[in-house]
Scaffold this active site. Structure first.
Site, short mmCIF file in Angstrom:
data_model
loop_
_atom_site.label_atom_id
_atom_site.label_comp_id
_atom_site.label_asym_id
_atom_site.label_seq_id
_atom_site.Cartn_x
_atom_site.Cartn_y
_atom_site.Cartn_z
N CYS A 182 -4.54 -2.29 2.46
CA CYS A 182 -5.78 -2.72 3.08
C CYS A 182 -5.47 -3.58 4.29
CB CYS A 182 -6.68 -3.42 2.08
SG CYS A 182 -6.24 -5.11 1.77
N LYS A 227 -17.94 -14.40 -6.65
CA LYS A 227 -17.64 -12.96 -6.69
C LYS A 227 -16.36 -12.69 -7.47
CE LYS A 227 -15.45 -10.98 -3.05
NZ LYS A 227 -14.26 -10.25 -3.48
N ASN A 228 -15.31 -13.49 -7.18
CA ASN A 228 -14.00 -13.19 -7.78
C ASN A 228 -13.92 -13.55 -9.27
OD1 ASN A 228 -13.19 -12.18 -5.39
ND2 ASN A 228 -11.76 -13.83 -4.88
N ARG A 280 -0.56 -4.81 -0.51
CA ARG A 280 -1.23 -5.13 -1.78
C ARG A 280 -0.96 -4.15 -2.93
NH1 ARG A 280 -7.24 -7.36 -0.67
NH2 ARG A 280 -6.86 -8.56 -2.55
N ASP A 296 -7.99 -17.52 0.92
CA ASP A 296 -9.35 -17.10 1.29
C ASP A 296 -10.08 -18.12 2.16
OD1 ASP A 296 -9.01 -14.71 -0.01
OD2 ASP A 296 -10.29 -15.18 -1.73
N ARG A 298 -20.00 -7.89 1.41
CA ARG A 298 -19.24 -7.75 0.17
C ARG A 298 -19.07 -9.11 -0.51
NH1 ARG A 298 -13.88 -6.20 1.29
NH2 ARG A 298 -13.75 -6.96 -0.82
C1 UD1 Z 1 -7.34 -12.03 -5.44
C2 UD1 Z 1 -8.70 -12.26 -4.83
C3 UD1 Z 1 -8.58 -12.42 -3.32
C4 UD1 Z 1 -7.56 -13.51 -2.98
C5 UD1 Z 1 -6.24 -13.27 -3.71
C6 UD1 Z 1 -5.25 -14.42 -3.52
C7 UD1 Z 1 -10.15 -11.06 -6.37
C8 UD1 Z 1 -11.04 -9.89 -6.61
N1 UD1 Z 1 -9.56 -11.14 -5.16
O1 UD1 Z 1 -6.84 -10.80 -4.91
O2 UD1 Z 1 -9.86 -12.77 -2.80
O3 UD1 Z 1 -7.33 -13.50 -1.58
O4 UD1 Z 1 -6.46 -13.11 -5.12
O5 UD1 Z 1 -5.80 -15.61 -3.97
O6 UD1 Z 1 -10.01 -11.93 -7.21
N2 UD1 Z 1 1.19 -8.55 -5.50
C9 UD1 Z 1 2.26 -7.72 -5.78
N3 UD1 Z 1 2.18 -6.88 -6.87
C10 UD1 Z 1 1.08 -6.83 -7.68
C11 UD1 Z 1 0.00 -7.69 -7.39
C12 UD1 Z 1 0.07 -8.55 -6.29
O7 UD1 Z 1 3.25 -7.73 -5.08
O8 UD1 Z 1 1.07 -6.05 -8.64
C13 UD1 Z 1 1.24 -9.47 -4.33
C14 UD1 Z 1 0.17 -9.15 -3.28
O9 UD1 Z 1 0.57 -8.13 -2.40
C15 UD1 Z 1 0.01 -10.48 -2.58
C16 UD1 Z 1 0.23 -11.50 -3.72
O10 UD1 Z 1 0.88 -10.77 -4.76
O11 UD1 Z 1 0.98 -10.67 -1.60
C17 UD1 Z 1 -1.01 -12.12 -4.28
O12 UD1 Z 1 -1.99 -11.12 -4.51
P1 UD1 Z 1 -3.03 -11.18 -5.72
O13 UD1 Z 1 -3.12 -12.56 -6.26
O14 UD1 Z 1 -2.73 -10.08 -6.66
O15 UD1 Z 1 -4.39 -10.83 -4.97
P2 UD1 Z 1 -5.60 -10.08 -5.61
O16 UD1 Z 1 -5.64 -10.38 -7.06
O17 UD1 Z 1 -5.63 -8.67 -5.16
#
Ligand code: UD1
Length: 422
Positions: free
Chosen positions: A117, A22-23, A122, A308, A400
């Site tokens: 969420c 999915k990701n 996030r 995950d 999902r």
């Molecule tokens: C993706 C995955 C999710 C997985 C996560 C971590 C998808 C669709 N989802 O989520 O399943 O659990 O990676 O491996 O691929 N952060 C910030 N600022 C930002 C972006 C992120 O502070 O602009 C922080 C987040 O709050 C979190 C950390 O960075 O604490 C990592 O998050 P991130 O890797 O961005 O997760 P997702 O990409 O949303």
């Protein structure tokens, strides 16, 4: 609302086919917005999030056709809107992934700002800062990110990500492939799904070096072409079925997967006493009827242990011999499953980002509530070991991310069925 009704106690055995990731599929679908030709994507999983992404592309004017072999043909030549509306973004945060491609290709994008969420606040600040570094002008108005590229399009830039972010890296990468000049993304995410996206973009004609390392170097090109691409296997689905075998003392072979994608997880499963054998595209876990041994786990960005898989390992420890400590370093509030597991008899103490889990010989069935995708998978695993019947409510979270979860578990000998209800 549907629920899953599970009667625990069966030792799982047999083979299960792993779906596409999915990701990986989500950013790859978003990347089709960059293509001037038709894209053909194979091994897409049948999941709500994928349907949502296709719906989002559809409302922008993208034409989608499903082939007999279940691959999808995507034609982005008639895009007439660059808006990702609130109603779709609120059901799927990954909708933010259309921001980079829209901005790079059309110079404008309006994407509803995703809210907090269940697992944490996030933010998407790093996505936005990356695009600003490439010259984009960004405002947040009426709950929408309104982004505009400078005259002549986005420009290459040096971008350092303060925190390793998976979708942030993907979004900036997709913005950079059509930017003028060179973009360097430092402290980039190294997840296999980022590499898969980079490989898809390269198949479309993008110039990217360093995928799989923490520095991505992108030379912008004038246009990207149509291409054929097959999504990589889902490492988290693979890991979830392996843990299911582990907690029930069973023996399960996961097929159409790749052991190289989940080395950290396999290492922990071996530490827990499982016998693991692998081939090029399969992994077998045999627990030989034994209880697992508790393991200590600390989540961190790839190649470390994935967040995950954290909830599934809390369940493994909850039925293991001994005490295991699980530390969550990626998200600030990702232990919502712990209290539900305690309702099933688990011994779990959470303090801050640490859960101390002392294994019990058995858990007991109870009605429980899913709070997020991986938390719900962990409740299913607990139910498979528990004595008696468990109803897992709010399973739209599971749908999902897990394709045909009840059919796949039934095939492995589990007593599980979907019950429709209010
Ligand atoms: C993706 C995955 C999710 C997985 C996560 C971590 C998808 C669709 N989802 O989520 O399943 O659990 O990676 O491996 O691929 N952060 C910030 N600022 C930002 C972006 C992120 O502070 O602009 C922080 C987040 O709050 C979190 C950390 O960075 O604490 C990592 O998050 P991130 O890797 O961005 O997760 P997702 O990409 O949303």
């Amino acid at each position: 609302m549907d629920k899953l009704r599970i009667v625990g106690g069966n030792r799982l055995g047999g083979e299960v086919r792993i779906s596409g990731a999915k990701n990986s599929a989500l950013p790859i679908l978003a990347s089709t917005l960059l293509s001037s030709g038709v894209m053909r994507i194979g091994n897409l999983p049948h999941l709500h999030d994928i349907t949502t992404m296709l719906e989002l592309l559809g409302c922008m004017g993208v034409e989608v056709a499903i082939n007999e072999d279940m691959s999808v043909e995507i034609d982005c030549r008639n895009v007439h809107s660059q808006v990702a509306p609130y109603d779709l973004v609120r059901t799927m945060r990954a909708s933010i992934l259309v921001l980079g491609p829209l901005l790079a290709r059309y110079g404008v994008a309006e994407v509803s700002l995703p809210g907090g969420c269940a697992i944490g606040s996030r933010p998407v600040d790093l996505h936005l800062r990356g695009m600003e570094a490439m010259g984009a002008h960004i405002d947040v108005v009426d709950g929408y990110i309104k982004a505009r590229a400078p005259e002549g399009g986005l420009k290459g830039a040096n971008i350092f990500l303060d925190t390793v972010t998976v979708t942030g890296t993907e979004n900036i990468l997709m913005a950079a492939v059509l930017a003028k000049g060179t973009t360097v993304i430092e402290n980039a995410a190294r997840e296999p799904e980022v590499v898969d996206l980079a490989n898809c973009l390269i198949a479309m004609g993008a110039k990217i070096r360093g995928a799989g390392t923490d520095t991505l170097v992108v030379e912008g090109v004038e246009q990207l072409n149509g291409a054929e691409f097959r999504v990589l296997p889902d490492r988290i689905e693979t890991g979830t079925y392996l843990v299911a075998a582990g907690v029930t003392g069973g023996c399960v072979k996961t097929k159409d997967t790749d052991p190289l994608l989940l080395e950290a997880v396999l290492h922990k499963l071996e530490e827990a006493g499982a016998v693991i054998t692998t081939g090029d595209d399969w992994i077998k876990l045999d627990m030989e009827g034994r209880r697992p041994k508790a393991v200590n786990v600390r989540t961190a960005p790839h190649p470390a242990f994935p967040t995950d898989m954290q909830a599934q390992f809390v369940v493994l420890n909850a039925v293991a011999e001994g005490t295991g400590t699980v530390i969550e370093t990626v998200f600030e509030n990702r232990f919502m499953h712990a209290q539900e597991l305690v309702r099933m008899g688990a011994d779990i103490h959470v303090e801050g980002n640490t859960a101390v889990v002392t294994g019990k010989e058995g858990l007991t069935g109870a009605p429980v509530m899913a709070t997020d995708l991986r938390a719900s998978a962990s409740l299913v695993l607990a139910a498979l070991v528990a004595t008696g019947s468990t109803d897992v409510n709010r399973i739209y979270h599971i749908d999902r991310g897990y394709e045909c979860i009840e059919e796949k578990f039934q095939q492995l000998g589990a007593n599980i069925r979907r019950v429709s209800g209010r």
